[in-house]
Design an enzyme around this catalytic site. Structure first.
Site, PDB file in Angstrom:
ATOM      1  N   ARG A  51       0.858  -1.176   0.000  1.00  0.00           N
ATOM      2  CA  ARG A  51       0.000   0.000   0.000  1.00  0.00           C
ATOM      3  C   ARG A  51       0.897   1.230   0.000  1.00  0.00           C
ATOM      4  NH1 ARG A  51       2.453   1.780   3.739  1.00  0.00           N
ATOM      5  NH2 ARG A  51       0.945   3.447   3.787  1.00  0.00           N
ATOM      6  N   GLY A  52       0.244   2.403  -0.139  1.00  0.00           N
ATOM      7  CA  GLY A  52       1.043   3.617  -0.307  1.00  0.00           C
ATOM      8  C   GLY A  52       1.148   3.917  -1.799  1.00  0.00           C
ATOM      9  N   ALA A  53       0.873   5.165  -2.183  1.00  0.00           N
ATOM     10  CA  ALA A  53       0.702   5.486  -3.602  1.00  0.00           C
ATOM     11  C   ALA A  53       1.897   5.088  -4.489  1.00  0.00           C
ATOM     12  CB  ALA A  53       0.379   6.973  -3.751  1.00  0.00           C
ATOM     13  N   ARG A  94      -7.022  -0.203  -6.969  1.00  0.00           N
ATOM     14  CA  ARG A  94      -7.384   0.827  -5.977  1.00  0.00           C
ATOM     15  C   ARG A  94      -7.549   2.147  -6.745  1.00  0.00           C
ATOM     16  NH1 ARG A  94      -4.208   1.195  -0.423  1.00  0.00           N
ATOM     17  NH2 ARG A  94      -6.135   2.167   0.285  1.00  0.00           N
ATOM     18  N   GLN A 198      -1.743   2.060  10.045  1.00  0.00           N
ATOM     19  CA  GLN A 198      -0.451   2.201   9.339  1.00  0.00           C
ATOM     20  C   GLN A 198       0.564   2.957  10.198  1.00  0.00           C
ATOM     21  OE1 GLN A 198      -3.437   2.832   7.964  1.00  0.00           O
ATOM     22  NE2 GLN A 198      -3.490   2.384   5.782  1.00  0.00           N
ATOM     23  N   ASP A 239      -1.827  10.845  -1.978  1.00  0.00           N
ATOM     24  CA  ASP A 239      -2.233   9.812  -2.939  1.00  0.00           C
ATOM     25  C   ASP A 239      -2.544  10.394  -4.304  1.00  0.00           C
ATOM     26  OD1 ASP A 239      -2.678   8.277  -0.321  1.00  0.00           O
ATOM     27  OD2 ASP A 239      -2.890   6.802  -1.937  1.00  0.00           O
ATOM     28  N   LYS A 250      -4.504   9.956   3.294  1.00  0.00           N
ATOM     29  CA  LYS A 250      -5.197   9.089   4.256  1.00  0.00           C
ATOM     30  C   LYS A 250      -6.225   9.853   5.086  1.00  0.00           C
ATOM     31  CE  LYS A 250      -5.002   5.568   4.613  1.00  0.00           C
ATOM     32  NZ  LYS A 250      -6.027   4.747   3.896  1.00  0.00           N
TER      33      LYS A 250
HETATM   34  O1  MRU Z   1      -4.434   3.146   2.338  1.00  0.00           O
HETATM   35  P1  MRU Z   1      -2.953   3.367   2.191  1.00  0.00           P
HETATM   36  O2  MRU Z   1      -2.157   2.780   3.309  1.00  0.00           O
HETATM   37  O3  MRU Z   1      -2.467   2.959   0.827  1.00  0.00           O
HETATM   38  O4  MRU Z   1      -2.785   4.950   2.281  1.00  0.00           O
HETATM   39  C1  MRU Z   1      -1.499   5.490   2.162  1.00  0.00           C
HETATM   40  C2  MRU Z   1      -1.446   6.960   2.324  1.00  0.00           C
HETATM   41  O5  MRU Z   1      -2.441   7.631   2.496  1.00  0.00           O
HETATM   42  C3  MRU Z   1      -0.095   7.600   2.177  1.00  0.00           C
HETATM   43  O6  MRU Z   1       0.001   8.738   2.971  1.00  0.00           O
HETATM   44  C4  MRU Z   1       0.111   8.005   0.698  1.00  0.00           C
HETATM   45  O7  MRU Z   1      -0.151   6.928  -0.157  1.00  0.00           O
HETATM   46  C5  MRU Z   1       1.466   8.511   0.447  1.00  0.00           C
HETATM   47  S1  MRU Z   1       2.664   7.230   0.523  1.00  0.00           S
HETATM   48  C6  MRU Z   1       4.180   7.881   0.167  1.00  0.00           C
END
Ligand code: MRU
Length: 355
Positions: A51-53, A94, A198, A239, A250
């Site tokens: 996860r994470g963009a 996603r 997270q 994201d 998030k």
């Molecule tokens: O649902 P997630 O864990 O994928 O959400 C992640 C976030 O909101 C992060 O802050 C975002 O993707 C930036 S990651 C460098």
């Protein structure tokens, strides 16, 4: 900057397959899953193995390599048409993180180049380039973000925008790592980040791994923290960033930005330009992922909410650009982002203006 703070790699291409650190198991277990098929990669993204963009974008790029291998070996003359289904599957895994569409677009350009040989090699080169460029961008953002921190002090972060959410080093956590190495970040407060935790599971794990002093707090404690303790910056990732500078991140990020403005704490977003979506005028157009209500109604698979109640579970929110003091990208820092400044940033290779 010492390599000491850049040790964690959640995505690895090894012996012809994709290995992902299973982030659902951290911090209790440090285990990789091995994937050799595009459908499994799409599921790993939807199910939060990764996860994470930026990490989602990199993972999808390797997913295209696996898809091309399977399609080409079965139908060498029709693989370019058949792989469209795999691209659509990965793209739908996603909806909010635009890095996913961005990286699939890069892979599609390679597919469309029209070579008739086995495409696996050139696609793997492109996936590796996306991966390496992300780590380099994070290191650069770390330097640029640390350079504007000012007086040494404490910072607050939300969710996980660290090595685990990227190819390595992290966006928000990259700035924090560079800031700590430079003696400018003294302490990190991390929101636990309901409902996936997270912050508690992943950010805290990364900070402990690097020996950076950290304190966890419940999401609802953030305003009180800003009132009672000397926090210099709130630093988060993104994201998707719209053309006017509105930021999807998030759920809970918007609360923090409102509270930061009230408490006169500066608010920084660190994100690579691959997270900026110039096709979207403002945040109202960003698709926000709604996740299963069970994520809120249950804990550890057991219902904790009263029978009969429902749950609203948007995974992200949108922070208006007007609440952001600095947007840190690998191309430069944009102070008080707006549509004009983002247009200039995206048209220039080297951007230094901070007006
Ligand atoms: O649902 P997630 O864990 O994928 O959400 C992640 C976030 O909101 C992060 O802050 C975002 O993707 C930036 S990651 C460098």
């Amino acid at each position: 900057m010492s390599e000491k703070y850049d040790q964690i790699r959640p995505i690895v291409w090894r012996n012809g397959a994709l290995e992902l650190l299973d982030q659902r198991l951290l911090p209790a277990r440090n285990a990789f899953v091995r994937l050799s098929e595009a459908g499994a990669v799409a599921r790993a993204i939807s199910d939060m193995v990764v996860r994470g963009a930026p990490a989602i974008g990199i993972t999808a790029a390797y997913g295209v390599v696996l898809a091309a291998r399977a399609r080409f070996s079965k139908e060498p003359n029709a693989w370019r048409r058949l792989i469209r289904d795999d691209l659509a599957l990965l793209a739908g895994a996603r909806p909010t993180a635009v890095n996913l569409a961005w990286s699939l677009e890069r892979m599609t350009k390679v597919i469309d180049r029209g070579c008739e040989e086995n495409p696996e090699g050139i696609l793997l080169d492109e996936a590796r380039a996306i991966h390496a460029e992300d780590i380099a961008a994070n290191r650069r953002m770390g330097e640029l973000g640390a350079a504007i921190l000012g007086e040494p002090g404490a910072v607050l972060t939300h969710c996980n925008a660290g090595s685990l959410a990227t190819g390595g080093y992290g966006t928000a956590l990259g700035v924090i790592r560079s800031g700590y190495a430079a003696g400018l970040v003294r302490h990190v407060y991390a929101d636990e980040t309901r409902p996936w935790l997270q912050g508690a599971r992943l950010t805290a794990w990364e900070l402990a791994h690097d020996g950076i002093p950290a304190t966890l707090l419940a999401d609802g404690a953030a305003s009180y923290l800003l009132d009672k303790r000397d926090v210099r910056w709130i630093i988060v990732g993104a994201d998707r960033i719209a053309a006017n500078g509105d930021v999807a991140n998030k759920i809970g990020t918007y609360n923090l930005a409102v509270s930061a403005r009230y408490h006169r704490v500066r608010f920084m977003v660190a994100a690579p330009t691959s997270t900026i979506d110039m096709a979207i005028a403002d945040g109202s157009e960003i698709p926000i992922e709604q996740r299963a209500s069970d994520e809120l109604l249950c804990l550890d698979g057991r219902r904790v909410a009263a029978t009969g109640v429902n749950a609203w579970n948007p995974s992200f929110d949108v922070t208006p650009a007007a609440l952001i003091d600095a947007l840190v990208t690998e191309r430069g820092v944009v102070e008080r982002p707006n549509a004009d400044k983002l247009a200039r940033l995206m048209n220039l290779n080297a951007f230094t203006a901070a007006d």
